[in-house]
Design a protein around this motif. Structure first.
Motif, mmCIF file in Angstrom:
data_model
loop_
_atom_site.group_PDB
_atom_site.id
_atom_site.type_symbol
_atom_site.label_atom_id
_atom_site.label_comp_id
_atom_site.label_asym_id
_atom_site.label_seq_id
_atom_site.Cartn_x
_atom_site.Cartn_y
_atom_site.Cartn_z
ATOM 1 N N GLY A 129 27.698 -11.982 34.531
ATOM 2 C CA GLY A 129 26.495 -11.207 34.262
ATOM 3 C C GLY A 129 25.220 -11.752 34.871
ATOM 4 O O GLY A 129 24.124 -11.349 34.459
ATOM 5 N N ALA A 130 25.306 -12.615 35.857
ATOM 6 C CA ALA A 130 24.101 -13.162 36.487
ATOM 7 C C ALA A 130 23.238 -12.084 37.138
ATOM 8 O O ALA A 130 22.040 -12.285 37.327
ATOM 9 C CB ALA A 130 24.474 -14.224 37.531
ATOM 10 N N CYS A 131 23.815 -10.932 37.459
ATOM 11 C CA CYS A 131 23.055 -9.853 38.098
ATOM 12 C C CYS A 131 22.422 -8.899 37.081
ATOM 13 O O CYS A 131 21.859 -7.876 37.462
ATOM 14 C CB CYS A 131 23.948 -9.076 39.063
ATOM 15 N N LEU A 132 22.511 -9.238 35.810
ATOM 16 C CA LEU A 132 21.862 -8.444 34.764
ATOM 17 C C LEU A 132 20.459 -8.981 34.524
ATOM 18 O O LEU A 132 20.212 -10.176 34.697
ATOM 19 C CB LEU A 132 22.683 -8.497 33.477
ATOM 20 N N PRO A 133 19.542 -8.111 34.097
ATOM 21 C CA PRO A 133 18.166 -8.554 33.902
ATOM 22 C C PRO A 133 18.021 -9.503 32.724
ATOM 23 O O PRO A 133 18.775 -9.419 31.756
ATOM 24 C CB PRO A 133 17.413 -7.246 33.637
ATOM 25 N N GLY A 134 17.045 -10.374 32.838
ATOM 26 C CA GLY A 134 16.737 -11.292 31.754
ATOM 27 C C GLY A 134 15.612 -10.762 30.889
ATOM 28 O O GLY A 134 15.100 -9.654 31.112
ATOM 29 N N PRO A 135 15.190 -11.549 29.921
ATOM 30 C CA PRO A 135 14.080 -11.145 29.061
ATOM 31 C C PRO A 135 12.819 -10.895 29.885
ATOM 32 O O PRO A 135 12.549 -11.608 30.848
ATOM 33 C CB PRO A 135 13.884 -12.354 28.133
ATOM 34 N N GLY A 136 12.078 -9.886 29.505
ATOM 35 C CA GLY A 136 10.831 -9.585 30.199
ATOM 36 C C GLY A 136 10.978 -8.724 31.431
ATOM 37 O O GLY A 136 9.981 -8.362 32.054
ATOM 38 N N ALA A 137 12.194 -8.381 31.796
ATOM 39 C CA ALA A 137 12.395 -7.524 32.964
ATOM 40 C C ALA A 137 11.891 -6.117 32.671
ATOM 41 O O ALA A 137 11.915 -5.658 31.526
ATOM 42 C CB ALA A 137 13.873 -7.471 33.352
ATOM 43 N N VAL A 138 11.466 -5.442 33.711
ATOM 44 C CA VAL A 138 11.083 -4.036 33.604
ATOM 45 C C VAL A 138 12.370 -3.215 33.648
ATOM 46 O O VAL A 138 13.212 -3.415 34.532
ATOM 47 C CB VAL A 138 10.141 -3.641 34.768
ATOM 48 N N ILE A 139 12.520 -2.317 32.694
ATOM 49 C CA ILE A 139 13.677 -1.420 32.648
ATOM 50 C C ILE A 139 13.148 -0.009 32.924
ATOM 51 O O ILE A 139 12.269 0.474 32.195
ATOM 52 C CB ILE A 139 14.387 -1.473 31.279
ATOM 53 N N ALA A 140 13.659 0.632 33.971
ATOM 54 C CA ALA A 140 13.092 1.914 34.384
ATOM 55 C C ALA A 140 14.125 2.778 35.086
ATOM 56 O O ALA A 140 15.107 2.275 35.631
ATOM 57 C CB ALA A 140 11.897 1.678 35.316
ATOM 58 N N GLY A 141 13.860 4.079 35.103
ATOM 59 C CA GLY A 141 14.658 5.020 35.874
ATOM 60 C C GLY A 141 15.846 5.564 35.117
ATOM 61 O O GLY A 141 16.104 5.203 33.971
ATOM 62 N N PRO A 142 16.606 6.418 35.782
ATOM 63 C CA PRO A 142 17.767 7.044 35.146
ATOM 64 C C PRO A 142 18.951 6.081 35.078
ATOM 65 O O PRO A 142 19.037 5.120 35.839
ATOM 66 C CB PRO A 142 18.088 8.204 36.092
ATOM 67 N N ASP A 143 19.870 6.377 34.162
ATOM 68 C CA ASP A 143 21.110 5.618 34.156
ATOM 69 C C ASP A 143 22.008 6.139 35.283
ATOM 70 O O ASP A 143 21.722 7.166 35.902
ATOM 71 C CB ASP A 143 21.795 5.665 32.795
ATOM 72 N N PHE A 144 23.085 5.426 35.547
ATOM 73 C CA PHE A 144 23.928 5.753 36.686
ATOM 74 C C PHE A 144 24.554 7.139 36.565
ATOM 75 O O PHE A 144 24.561 7.914 37.528
ATOM 76 C CB PHE A 144 25.021 4.685 36.870
#
Length: 152
Positions: A129-144
């Motif tokens: 899961g290293a390619c998953l966002p960490g705390p404080g990341a911006v989460i935006a846009g549509p899901d897949f």
């Protein structure tokens, strides 16, 4: 600068090692550097299907990702460039964590392609899961799934 979430956790894993070296150069040499570490683009699973298909099989790395829309990346890069986003380094990802193999399977089904998907661990960090966002990341846009349903 556009980089990749988890780039600092991949060790010598190909393209990620080059992106980390680029990050270090930008941080050391650029005036007022700002770095956006984004998740893979929503188009990435389709690219992986195309690039790794061998007849009716697709060979993929085990990878957890939280793909993001390219326009969300562009908006945040512009905000970094014009100063409306003040953080020097931040992450950006889409709204849902997914397995790459599942996403590639969805693309294949959407295209009407019958393939067998084979996975191997090529990077333990990527599989963990290293390619998953960490705390404080911006989460935006549509899901897949939403994005894919809008594709021709």
């Amino acid at each position: 600068m556009l980089s990749i979430i988890g780039v600092d956790q991949m060790g010598d894993y190909g393209y990620y090692a080059a992106k980390l070296a680029q990050e270090k150069t930008v941080a050391a040499e650029a005036p007022g550097p700002r770095i956006l570490r984004a998740a893979q683009f929503l188009q990435f699973p389709g690219q992986m299907l195309d690039w790794n298909r061998d007849g009716d099989a697709v060979n993929l790395p085990v990878m957890k990702t939280q793909p993001v829309a390219v326009d969300e990346i562009a908006h945040l890069l512009l905000a970094l460039a014009d100063g409306s986003e003040q953080r020097e380094r931040l992450g950006l990802a889409g709204p849902a964590a997914e397995d790459l193999a599942d996403l590639v399977g969805q693309v294949a089904a959407h295209r009407g392609i019958d393939v067998t998907i084979n996975t191997t661990v090529q990077s333990q960090a990527m599989a963990d899961g290293a390619c998953l966002p960490g705390p404080g990341a911006v989460i935006a846009g549509p899901d897949f799934a939403t994005w894919l349903s809008d594709q021709d």
